[in-house]
Design an enzyme around this catalytic site. Structure first.
Site, PDB file in Angstrom:
ATOM      1  N   LYS A   1       0.841  -1.190   0.000  1.00 20.49           N
ATOM      2  CA  LYS A   1       0.000   0.000   0.000  1.00 20.49           C
ATOM      3  C   LYS A   1       0.881   1.247   0.000  1.00 20.49           C
ATOM      4  CE  LYS A   1      -3.170  -3.093   0.386  1.00 20.49           C
ATOM      5  NZ  LYS A   1      -3.876  -3.579  -0.816  1.00 20.49           N
TER       6      LYS A   1
ATOM      7  N   ASP B   1      -0.543  -0.701  -4.568  1.00 15.82           N
ATOM      8  CA  ASP B   1      -1.954  -0.350  -4.393  1.00 15.82           C
ATOM      9  C   ASP B   1      -2.057   0.992  -3.669  1.00 15.82           C
ATOM     10  OD1 ASP B   1      -4.668  -0.269  -4.085  1.00 15.82           O
ATOM     11  OD2 ASP B   1      -4.848  -2.171  -3.010  1.00 15.82           O
TER      12      ASP B   1
ATOM     13  N   GLU C   1      -2.544  -0.442  -8.670  1.00 13.48           N
ATOM     14  CA  GLU C   1      -3.953  -0.670  -8.352  1.00 13.48           C
ATOM     15  C   GLU C   1      -4.609   0.599  -7.824  1.00 13.48           C
ATOM     16  OE1 GLU C   1      -4.770  -4.409  -6.539  1.00 13.48           O
ATOM     17  OE2 GLU C   1      -6.452  -3.637  -5.367  1.00 13.48           O
TER      18      GLU C   1
ATOM     19  N   ASP D   1     -10.233  -1.378  -8.485  1.00 12.90           N
ATOM     20  CA  ASP D   1     -10.768  -2.133  -7.352  1.00 12.90           C
ATOM     21  C   ASP D   1     -11.993  -1.404  -6.786  1.00 12.90           C
ATOM     22  OD1 ASP D   1     -11.096  -3.774  -5.164  1.00 12.90           O
ATOM     23  OD2 ASP D   1      -9.123  -3.465  -4.301  1.00 12.90           O
TER      24      ASP D   1
ATOM     25  N   LYS E   1     -14.605  -8.074  -5.133  1.00 14.72           N
ATOM     26  CA  LYS E   1     -14.919  -8.372  -3.738  1.00 14.72           C
ATOM     27  C   LYS E   1     -16.434  -8.555  -3.596  1.00 14.72           C
ATOM     28  CE  LYS E   1     -10.932  -5.973  -1.751  1.00 14.72           C
ATOM     29  NZ  LYS E   1     -10.124  -5.587  -2.918  1.00 14.72           N
TER      30      LYS E   1
HETATM   31 MG    MG Z   1      -7.024  -2.878  -3.547  1.00 14.66          MG
END
Ligand code: MG
Length: 367
Positions: free
Chosen positions: A165, A193, A218, A241, A265
């Site tokens: 991240k 990400d 991402e 995402d 997700k």
């Molecule tokens: Mg993600």
């Protein structure tokens, strides 16, 4: 078969380590999960779980799920849980939008359908595909050596895909990416990400400066339009995402050639029924998928693994296991870490259920 009772349980999941979302969003130490049990008039019960990754990650929060379930539940009594499309129509009519409220109900319906037919959920979602499902880590933003230590901890448990991240500023992110890329364990794959933390200017500068690094980038920015601007000004593969909520969002992204893949997700898109449609479109047009949930116990993780297991191997990238980051494990069975990979259970339904002793009394019972 009819749904005769809906029971809602709240569960606090302490994280093994505090997690920080970049971009000034909250640091948090625990998750609040909601587990749902559907009972039927034929004695078959199913379980589902909904657990947002804190309240600042998506337009979703734990108390919203519980309030939404209170709204939805009365209209679901009497419905046949095996008719998953019909159940989704009933929910979408009673409460437009709010997909994260509906995913636990939808997943519990698939669990029941599996138990009623004697099939694991992956076989109902198109059929078990050969090969194991690769697990990916989630590495919170930190100084580069600490992030590398976290990657090495996961590597020792077999993980080969790492989602680092970023999003704390252009110079710091360039340094972070270069530091990690040079030192990644052999055979590992890296995702950078940003979780929407960059504005286009920052994303473009970071990505242009790190073009030599073999990594997916991402969700660079907050909005679709910003991500598209980044897309058109850079050359690295992009995964979208948080901004893919609906089938229509995905169709638009494909039309614009906005990404090479998505994070799928179930909790974000409304459950397995809608996630499967999105998966099918991705396979049809050649987009890769990370299939995982937004958080939760091994129950939510297992539901996502069933969809991943039913997805051809060349299209699936990784699945993230939230349950490997929490301090409690109330689930019997389920998909587990088998040295960096996992497999959907072969028993009917999800093959994962909470240990009743760990749940206590339901916070809400309807029916
Ligand atoms: Mg993600």
């Amino acid at each position: 078969m009819k749904i005769v009772r809906i029971s809602v349980f709240g569960l606090t999941l302490p994280l093994q380590r505090p997690y920080e979302l970049q971009g000034g969003r909250l640091r948090f130490e625990q998750l609040e999960s909601t587990l749902v049990r559907l009972d039927t008039d034929e004695g078959v019960s199913g379980w589902g779980e909904a657990c947002p990754w804190g309240s600042t990650y998506l337009p979703a929060f734990p108390r919203g799920i519980r309030a939404g379930l209170e709204e939805l539940a009365p209209g679901l009594l009497g419905q046949d849980p095996r008719r998953t499309d019909v159940v989704n129509t009933v929910m979408d009519t009673a409460l437009p939008g709010h997909p994260y409220v509906k995913s636990a109900i939808d997943i519990a319906c698939w669990d029941i359908l599996g138990k009623a037919t004697g099939l694991p959920v992956c076989d109902l979602l198109g059929g078990r595909r050969p090969g194991d499902v690769t697990i990916q880590s989630s590495i919170p933003t930190d100084d580069p050596p600490e992030m590398l230590r976290t990657i090495e901890r996961y590597h020792a448990r077999g993980y080969t895909i790492h989602s680092a991240k970023v999003g704390s500023g252009v110079a710091a992110d360039i340094e972070r990416i270069e530091y990690l890329a040079e030192r990644m364990p052999a055979g590992s794959s890296l995702t950078i990400d940003a979780n929407r933390a960059w504005i286009p200017d920052q994303a473009i500068r970071v990505m242009r400066a790190t073009e030599a690094v073999d990594a997916y980038f991402e969700q660079p920015c907050e909005t679709y339009e910003e991500c598209l601007q980044v897309r058109r000004s850079t050359r690295q593969p992009i995964l979208l995402d948080e901004i893919i909520h609906t089938y229509g969002d995905l169709v638009r992204a494909h039309h614009d050639q906005a990404c090479e893949g998505i994070g799928l997700k179930p909790n974000r898109v409304g459950g397995l029924t809608k996630a499967r449609r999105i998966r099918d479109f991705c396979v049809q047009v050649g987009l890769r998928l990370n299939i995982e949930d937004t958080g939760g116990t091994a129950l939510a993780d297992t539901a996502a693994v069933h969809l991943a297991q039913a997805t051809p191997a060349r299209y699936r990238r990784g699945t993230w296991f939230c349950h490997e980051m929490i301090n409690v494990d109330p689930i019997i069975g389920g998909a587990r870490n088998l040295g960096g990979v996992t497999r959907a259970p072969g028993t009917p339904g999800l093959g994962a259920e909470p240990d009743p002793a760990t749940l206590g009394d339901p916070m809400l019972v309807i029916g």
